[in-house]
Design an enzyme around this catalytic site. Structure first.
Site, PDB file in Angstrom:
ATOM      1  CB  CYS A  25      -0.939   0.069   1.300  1.00  0.00           C
ATOM      2  SG  CYS A  25      -0.075   0.037   2.715  1.00  0.00           S
ATOM      3  CB  CYS A  28       4.333  -0.235   1.776  1.00  0.00           C
ATOM      4  SG  CYS A  28       3.431  -1.325   2.779  1.00  0.00           S
ATOM      5  CB  CYS A  94      40.749 -19.479 -13.463  1.00  0.00           C
ATOM      6  SG  CYS A  94      42.636 -19.507 -14.255  1.00  0.00           S
ATOM      7  CG  ASP A 511       1.982   7.509 -34.863  1.00  0.00           C
ATOM      8  OD1 ASP A 511       2.701   8.202 -35.347  1.00  0.00           O
ATOM      9  OD2 ASP A 511       1.703   6.342 -35.226  1.00  0.00           O
ATOM     10  CG  ASP A 709       0.320   1.895 -34.955  1.00  0.00           C
ATOM     11  OD1 ASP A 709       1.054   3.299 -35.105  1.00  0.00           O
ATOM     12  OD2 ASP A 709       0.139   1.190 -36.002  1.00  0.00           O
ATOM     13  CG  ASP A 713       3.889   5.728 -31.840  1.00  0.00           C
ATOM     14  OD1 ASP A 713       4.282   6.748 -32.161  1.00  0.00           O
ATOM     15  OD2 ASP A 713       3.341   4.994 -32.603  1.00  0.00           O
TER      16      ASP A 713
END
Length: 825
Positions: A25, A28, A94, A511, A709, A713
């Site tokens: 919430c 928090c 290694c 757009d 779309d 965008d």
């Protein structure tokens, strides 16, 4: 220094991002922010509940200290895997040294090194810089590996698992709470139920059964509230979980005394409130589940963007072609690209030529021709040709990487309303607890005998009646019903926050390609000279253009196919660079090209002067066709406007909104479209960063919604106050948006705004009821009517009022199912 370099420098020096688990919430969020700001060196801390991420700025930040602060506040920092590419390892010893070096870094939970792949996977809270320093101190080189998709897949799976768990717990809690509610409330409300209980199991056995069922609810599905709420209470930072835990504990504890030690209570106060405790848990869990469903999955947008990057690249080195991971391409490398492949990084064409689909960058459907000297962009798709190019930008400097960074930055922003919610929530919980304590103290000091029990009963009533069920349900139930109704209308709200932002929109930016238009080129005009037949001319033109790879040619061929025309055989095809094409088709000589080609052939195009002028005003470039040396037709190929676009623009204007168009198209075409549709403002010839800048500028006119779309965008969708993606567009645009117009019908924009206003009105009604209910009844529960009227609010009526408030909120939210959008002609 470019934009990305500046941002990268900022991240390296004074910005740190930390994932936070366990927040439920707004309170928090406030607790985590306060804990982070207390760490030395921190100047700002911003926590986003939706993305579960904290962004911290400061000087000489210590990630370990930040993580400890979050954990000390009662929340978790997930062990996010970090992949490193390790150089210099030659044997198993290694591997052991590198693993030991990595494990010694504070915050590392585990480190696994693979000699064959030369990679290390580190889990924990350590930052990359500390890990690479540790590897360097051990005598090896390390660098961050290419972005991995495992983290995104894991986050998606985690969200799905959390939602499934909540759904299961809601079902279990409801199934256990229903008998408790019927036994207790039914007995009080209906004499027949009361008599049935008394004549069968008896009231005491009924209480034993309620005790068993309620215990199963509280210590089963409801245990999460105690695990989070009680530690928060112990740290003196109570949250909503604390109030639920205390409220249910009070009702449950009082009921335990009434059930097993009734002699401790004064006469006339021996009641049980098991149903209150059980129903509180069930309703709050339901609210959490609905909220989980409403949350947007923002990581999917980044995942899909990352997926656009090529995994490998063919680099010319030492006279040969070597296939390497794209992360190993360096500026200056010469890269080979074959037909159908993605361009791996940004660069400049050296040899060869091709057509490239750049719709992810420009949003335009027509592929762009690339020859020597032209720039190419990583992530775009090569079509039929082959070429080589010199890499100019790699890794985080590519255009695709900048798009990803812009989406992340825009989505990580914090809405202003969240700050207000934080303040309200932070005050509500401690105030209610203080009022309960005050109630107990006043009754203990000034109340009649037995003052102790009167104080306890009234304090319990305050805690029960103030339990935040109605507040917890006010927003998610309206969101659930509103989004469900929206889906029926073709509008999908991916994020509940969009319902709050969209109702205040003043400017709608659109757009062009795929939003205002169909998003695919087609033959829009074909006017014939006298004496020529449409079908015959179109079949001849399509036959010739079928030999060409130009996108305009494909549109002509498709038009002929759609009309079912058969194409004659073609011979002697020739492309005249910069002018047009010529060929023999069906025994006739066909020439197709611009006006300059006709002039070169000595053909007068003036008979089509008026048509050419009209096409020019519409932003279309006319082409001409000649058959056997005679002017036969004028034609144009364009991206047609959607049928619903004019109605949609009128609807937005009717709502008093300003309409703007942002597009990568040229200014002439954009202007023609705007005049035709009555659009108020135009921003043309822009790339993704330009679209974001345009959105920022337009936001000065008022709250802004952006509709798009394409992949290009995505940053603008994320930057806008509300992003609306056309459902027929790309997945990336959809995932980056707050709202999706699922059918691609642009009139759904006005539907979405109208629905948003209705939902927000509904939410305000719910919140008013929830707060007014608390403001009115908490004093009553505390006993304010006792001195004048001798009236006390029994905890059982407090529980009934609490349940009524939740029922009211749910019933009010369900009214949204009848929402109807206004019809605009």
């Amino acid at each position: 220094m470019n934009m990305l370099a500046k941002q990268s420098s900022r991240i390296d020096t004074d910005l740190m991002t930390i994932d936070v688990d366990g927040m439920t919430c707004a309170s928090c969020v406030a607790h985590v922010e306060r804990a982070l700001k207390a760490v030395p060196g921190v100047t700002t801390a911003s926590v986003n509940l939706a993305t579960e991420r904290a962004e911290v700025t400061g000087v000489a930040l210590d990630r370990g200290a930040l993580v400890r602060a979050v954990e000390d506040a009662g929340y978790d920092v997930p062990a996010k895997p970090i992949d490193l590419a390790i150089e210099g390892m030659t044997c198993a010893s290694c591997v052991a040294r590198v693993e030991r070096a990595l494990a010694s870094v504070p915050g590392v939970a585990s480190a696994t090194v693979n000699l064959a792949t030369e990679r290390a996977t580190v889990r924990g809270s350590a930052d990359v810089a500390a890990l690479t320093r540790a590897v360097a101190d051990a005598g090896y080189d390390a660098r961050p590996a290419a972005p991995a998709m495992a983290a995104h897949d894991g986050a998606t799976a985690k969200k799905a698992a959390e939602e499934a768990l909540l759904k299961r717990d809601v079902v279990i809690a409801a199934a256990l709470s229903l008998p408790v509610f019927v036994l207790e409330m039914g007995s009080h409300l209906f004499m027949s139920v009361h008599m049935a209980v008394m004549n069968t199991i008896g009231m005491q056995n009924s209480w034993y059964l309620q005790f068993a069922l309620t215990s199963a609810v509280l210590f089963g599905p409801g245990l999460r509230f105690f695990r989070k709420g009680l530690p928060a209470l112990a740290r003196l930072t109570p949250d909503m979980n604390s109030l639920v835990a205390v409220g249910t504990s009070a009702a449950y504890g009082y009921s335990l005394v009434a059930t097993f030690a009734p002699g401790l209570l004064p006469a006339g106060t021996t009641y049980v409130y098991y149903e209150a405790a059980a129903v509180i848990v069930t309703l709050i869990l339901l609210g959490r589940y609905l909220e989980a469903r409403a949350k947007g999955r923002t990581s999917e947008a980044i995942k899909r963007l990352v997926g656009l990057q090529a995994k490998t690249a063919r680099v010319i080195r030492s006279g040969g072609v070597v296939e390497v991971p794209v992360s190993e391409v360096r500026p200056g490398d010469v890269v080979e690209v074959r037909p159908g492949e993605r361009v791996p990084v940004d660069g400049e064409v050296m040899t060869g030529a091709s057509w490239i689909d750049e719709s992810m960058i420009s949003g335009e459907p027509l592929p762009v021709e690339k020859t020597a000297g032209n720039g190419v962009t990583g992530g775009t798709v090569n079509q039929t040709g082959a070429f080589t190019f010199r890499a100019t930008a790699v890794g985080e400097a590519t255009m695709l990487a900048q798009i990803i960074r812009m989406v992340e930055a825009a989505q990580g922003g914090k809405l202003p309303i969240q700050a207000l919610v934080d303040k309200v929530t932070m005050w509500f919980v401690p105030v209610v607890m203080a009022l309960a304590a005050l109630t107990f103290a006043v009754w203990l000091i000034f109340g009649p005998d037995p003052a102790l029990t009167f104080g306890l009963v009234n304090a319990v009533a305050v805690l029960i009646i103030a339990c935040p069920c109605a507040m917890g349900l006010a927003t998610p139930t309206s969101i659930m019903v509103g989004t469900g109704r929206g889906a029926e209308m073709g509008v999908l709200f991916r994020k509940g926050e969009a319902l709050q932002s969209l109702q205040g929109v003043k400017v709608v930016a659109l757009d062009k390609t795929g939003t205002l238009t169909e998003g695919r080129p087609s033959l829009t005009d074909l006017d014939l000279a006298p004496g020529f037949d449409r079908a015959a001319v179109l079949s001849l033109l399509a036959a010739v253009e079928a030999k060409s790879e130009h996108p305009i040619a494909r549109a002509i061929v498709k038009a002929a196919e759609d009309e079912g025309l058969s194409l004659p055989a073609v011979t002697a095809f020739d492309s005249v660079t910069g002018f047009g094409v010529t060929a023999q088709a069906g025994g006739q000589r066909i020439e197709i090209g611009a006006d300059r080609y006709m002039a070169r052939l000595g053909i007068d195009v003036s008979p089509f002067g008026n048509t050419a002028a009209r096409l020019g005003d519409e932003g279309k470039s006319p082409l001409y066709a000649a058959i056997d040396g005679k002017l036969a037709a004028i034609l144009a190929v364009a991206d047609p406007i959607k049928e619903t676009t004019p109605t949609a623009i009128r609807a937005l204007h009717t709502m008093g909104l300003k309409v703007a168009m942002i597009t990568g198209d040229n200014a002439r075409t954009a202007g023609a479209i705007a005049r035709q549709l009555g659009i108020d403002e135009i921003v043309a010839e822009v790339l993704p960063d330009g679209k974001v800048a345009a959105v920022k500028r337009l936001k000065a006119l008022g709250q802004l919604a952006y509709v798009g779309d394409g992949i290009n965008d995505a940053p603008a969708l994320a930057e806008a106050d509300v992003g609306l993606a056309v459902g027929t567009g790309t997945d990336v645009a959809i995932e980056a948006a707050d709202v999706v117009l699922m059918t691609g019908r642009l009139t759904a924009v006005s539907d979405a705004i109208a629905l948003s206003k209705a939902v927000m009105r509904n939410i305000r009604q719910n919140l008013f009821w929830a707060f007014a209910y608390n403001a009115a009844l908490i004093p009553v529960a505390a006993g304010v009517l006792w001195p004048s009227f001798g009236v006390l609010l029994s905890p059982i009526f407090a529980a009934a009022a609490m349940a009524l408030s939740s029922v009211f909120v749910l019933g009010n939210a369900l009214r949204l199912r009848r929402f109807q959008a206004a019809v605009v002609h």
